[in-house]
Design a protein around this motif. Structure first.
Motif, PDB file in Angstrom:
ATOM      1  N   ALA A 161       4.513   8.319  -4.817  1.00  0.00           N
ATOM      2  CA  ALA A 161       3.761   7.639  -3.768  1.00  0.00           C
ATOM      3  C   ALA A 161       4.741   7.089  -2.740  1.00  0.00           C
ATOM      4  O   ALA A 161       5.736   6.453  -3.104  1.00  0.00           O
ATOM      5  N   GLN A 162       4.452   7.337  -1.469  1.00  0.00           N
ATOM      6  CA  GLN A 162       5.281   6.790  -0.393  1.00  0.00           C
ATOM      7  C   GLN A 162       4.668   5.471   0.072  1.00  0.00           C
ATOM      8  O   GLN A 162       3.486   5.408   0.408  1.00  0.00           O
ATOM      9  N   VAL A 163       5.468   4.431   0.083  1.00  0.00           N
ATOM     10  CA  VAL A 163       4.993   3.114   0.506  1.00  0.00           C
ATOM     11  C   VAL A 163       4.787   3.117   2.017  1.00  0.00           C
ATOM     12  O   VAL A 163       5.694   3.461   2.781  1.00  0.00           O
ATOM     13  N   LEU A 207      -0.081  -3.414  -5.875  1.00  0.00           N
ATOM     14  CA  LEU A 207      -0.092  -2.187  -5.073  1.00  0.00           C
ATOM     15  C   LEU A 207      -1.498  -1.623  -4.986  1.00  0.00           C
ATOM     16  O   LEU A 207      -2.233  -1.584  -5.977  1.00  0.00           O
ATOM     17  N   VAL A 208      -1.859  -1.189  -3.777  1.00  0.00           N
ATOM     18  CA  VAL A 208      -3.085  -0.435  -3.555  1.00  0.00           C
ATOM     19  C   VAL A 208      -2.663   1.007  -3.303  1.00  0.00           C
ATOM     20  O   VAL A 208      -1.846   1.279  -2.419  1.00  0.00           O
ATOM     21  N   LEU A 209      -3.193   1.928  -4.095  1.00  0.00           N
ATOM     22  CA  LEU A 209      -2.832   3.336  -3.966  1.00  0.00           C
ATOM     23  C   LEU A 209      -3.882   4.071  -3.147  1.00  0.00           C
ATOM     24  O   LEU A 209      -5.085   3.924  -3.374  1.00  0.00           O
ATOM     25  N   ARG A 234       0.857  -1.183   0.000  1.00  0.00           N
ATOM     26  CA  ARG A 234       0.000   0.000   0.000  1.00  0.00           C
ATOM     27  C   ARG A 234       0.891   1.230   0.000  1.00  0.00           C
ATOM     28  O   ARG A 234       1.913   1.269   0.699  1.00  0.00           O
ATOM     29  N   ALA A 235       0.511   2.219  -0.794  1.00  0.00           N
ATOM     30  CA  ALA A 235       1.296   3.446  -0.881  1.00  0.00           C
ATOM     31  C   ALA A 235       0.364   4.648  -0.909  1.00  0.00           C
ATOM     32  O   ALA A 235      -0.759   4.562  -1.427  1.00  0.00           O
ATOM     33  N   THR A 252      -8.173   6.815   1.414  1.00  0.00           N
ATOM     34  CA  THR A 252      -9.193   6.287   0.504  1.00  0.00           C
ATOM     35  C   THR A 252      -8.490   5.622  -0.669  1.00  0.00           C
ATOM     36  O   THR A 252      -7.511   6.153  -1.212  1.00  0.00           O
ATOM     37  N   VAL A 253      -8.965   4.452  -1.078  1.00  0.00           N
ATOM     38  CA  VAL A 253      -8.330   3.726  -2.184  1.00  0.00           C
ATOM     39  C   VAL A 253      -8.608   4.445  -3.505  1.00  0.00           C
ATOM     40  O   VAL A 253      -9.748   4.798  -3.810  1.00  0.00           O
TER      41      VAL A 253
END
Length: 245
Positions: A37-39, A74-76, A27-28, A82-83
């Motif tokens: 995006a920061q993990v 990866l889920v952003l 997730r990031a 919020t996804v």
């Protein structure tokens, strides 16, 4: 045309199947000003050869985010956790705001799918003692702001500056490409197998080729051209013709 083929060591196919099952999804959190995006939750092994590390934090650029979201690795998230949808990432990619074209992404996706390790040319994988997230961006070439952990503006400017320096010329080096290597370390990546350069529909001129060779030193060059979504790679070989009397 060069055929990159399937490298001898390919870990990604098995891992992508693992991600498809939902067993190892990172997730990031997307930072729009930073353009990265920061993990925040790290799973799987893609992180070993994807993204840049600054101050112990892992950051993904837009093309890395899109590739990982597409394969389900990866889920952003946004700032409220919020996804964000795949369509959202497509829109960001299409904006042209983050110094990566669709052609570059298509080449990146093909190389990663074959198992190669791919990093941005001119942007270090890691920086020792980076002072802040901004330096992350400065050494990465992407802009960032105080939101990712109250970054100090000096360090953030460092990464952003690198990204702004990535010029889109007729022929330019874009990616450093390494053969698959399970022992790859961002702190000591070594020389790439080749530097991938992009052209705008035509082969580089002799002057451009000489300038690229001087810029990249002894590292072999390959060139990429994308036509109607098809990615092609090619290289040049110097041949000395005999002098005819």
């Amino acid at each position: 045309m060069d055929s990159l083929g399937d490298p001898d060591i390919i870990d990604d196919e098995e891992e992508q199947a693992h991600y498809a099952s939902g067993a190892a999804v990172s997730r990031a959190r997307w930072n729009d000003e930073m353009g990265m995006a920061q993990v925040v939750v790290q799973k799987g092994t893609f992180s070993k050869s994807t993204g840049i590390v600054r101050s112990g934090k892992l950051y993904y650029s837009i093309h890395e985010v899109l590739f990982l979201v597409e394969i389900g690795a990866l889920v952003l998230l946004d700032e409220t956790d919020t996804v964000l949808s795949l369509e959202y990432v497509y829109v960001k990619m299409s904006s042209g705001k983050y110094r990566c074209s669709w052609d570059e992404f298509r080449a990146y996706r093909q190389l990663k799918s074959l198992g190669y390790i791919v990093g941005r040319h001119g942007i270090p994988w890691s920086v020792k003692k980076a002072k802040s997230d901004y330096e992350i961006i400065a050494s990465q070439g992407c802009p960032e702001i105080d939101e990712v952990g109250k970054l100090e503006s000096e360090e953030i400017g460092s990464v952003i500056g690198l990204i702004k320096e990535l010029q889109i010329n007729e022929s330019r080096p874009v990616f450093n490409v390494y053969l698959p290597n399970s022992k790859f370390r961002k702190s000591c990546p070594g020389d790439p197998s080749f530097v991938l350069c992009f052209t705008r529909g035509y082969p580089p001129s002799r002057a451009e080729l000489d300038a690229l060779e001087e810029q990249c030193g002894s590292i072999p060059l390959k060139f990429c051209n994308v036509e109607q979504g098809r990615v092609s790679f090619f290289s040049f070989v110097k041949v000395e013709l005999p002098v005819l009397d």
